[in-house]
Design a protein around this motif. Structure first.
Motif, PDB file in Angstrom:
ATOM      1  N   ASP A  71     -15.386  16.604  18.016  1.00 41.63           N
ATOM      2  CA  ASP A  71     -14.156  16.202  17.401  1.00 41.63           C
ATOM      3  C   ASP A  71     -14.344  15.109  16.324  1.00 41.63           C
ATOM      4  OD1 ASP A  71     -11.352  16.850  16.438  1.00 41.63           O
ATOM      5  OD2 ASP A  71     -10.517  15.716  18.179  1.00 41.63           O
ATOM      6  N   LYS A  72     -13.314  14.678  15.766  1.00 44.03           N
ATOM      7  CA  LYS A  72     -13.222  13.338  15.123  1.00 44.03           C
ATOM      8  C   LYS A  72     -13.735  12.077  15.876  1.00 44.03           C
ATOM      9  CE  LYS A  72     -10.569  11.541  11.068  1.00 44.03           C
ATOM     10  NZ  LYS A  72      -9.481  11.758  10.391  1.00 44.03           N
ATOM     11  N   GLU A  89     -16.893  12.981  11.238  1.00 39.91           N
ATOM     12  CA  GLU A  89     -16.217  14.349  11.496  1.00 39.91           C
ATOM     13  C   GLU A  89     -17.592  15.382  11.358  1.00 39.91           C
ATOM     14  OE1 GLU A  89     -13.074  15.344   8.884  1.00 39.91           O
ATOM     15  OE2 GLU A  89     -12.620  13.266   8.439  1.00 39.91           O
TER      16      GLU A  89
END
Length: 129
Positions: A71-72, A89
């Motif tokens: 994920d980020k 990202e």
């Protein structure tokens, strides 16, 4: 005793003119010195920003290699000359997008975006702004 007749008084205006020109010259030299001093301070700050950017992108690249990205990822790196706020990202391809802001101790900022290939660890695209 000597008596001088027919004095026209040209020494006093000449002396005043010389003092005025000397003062004007001295004032202009002081202003040039101040401008050069500000220029050197500005150049030093830009060099700090460049080195902060180079050190930061290497450390962010090390973070990317050590962690698996699902994920980020958001973080902040602190250095003696400033800090870097970054966001990493994962893109659809085998690339990652790194967005960051370098901030020096004197609050000078520089934004950057980098697209890095995960497999080759090479920067595909680099944008500073």
């Amino acid at each position: 005793m000597y008596v001088i007749f027919n004095q026209r008084g040209f020494i006093l205006p000449l002396t005043m003119m010389f003092c005025f020109l000397f003062s004007l010259f001295l004032l202009s030299e002081v202003e040039i010195y101040k401008i050069e001093q500000r220029l050197y301070i500005e150049e030093e700050e830009l060099e700090n920003l460049k080195s902060l950017l180079q050190i930061g992108i290497q450390d962010i690249n090390d973070i990317v290699q050590s962690k698996t990205l699902d994920d980020k990822l958001v973080g902040r790196l602190e250095y003696p000359i400033g800090s870097i706020q970054y966001t990493i990202e994962l893109l659809e391809t085998k690339d990652i997008l790194i967005q960051g802001t370098c901030i020096t101790n004197k609050q000078r900022k520089q934004l950057f975006n980098a697209i890095v290939n995960i497999e080759t660890q090479k920067i595909v695209r680099w944008v500073e702004g």
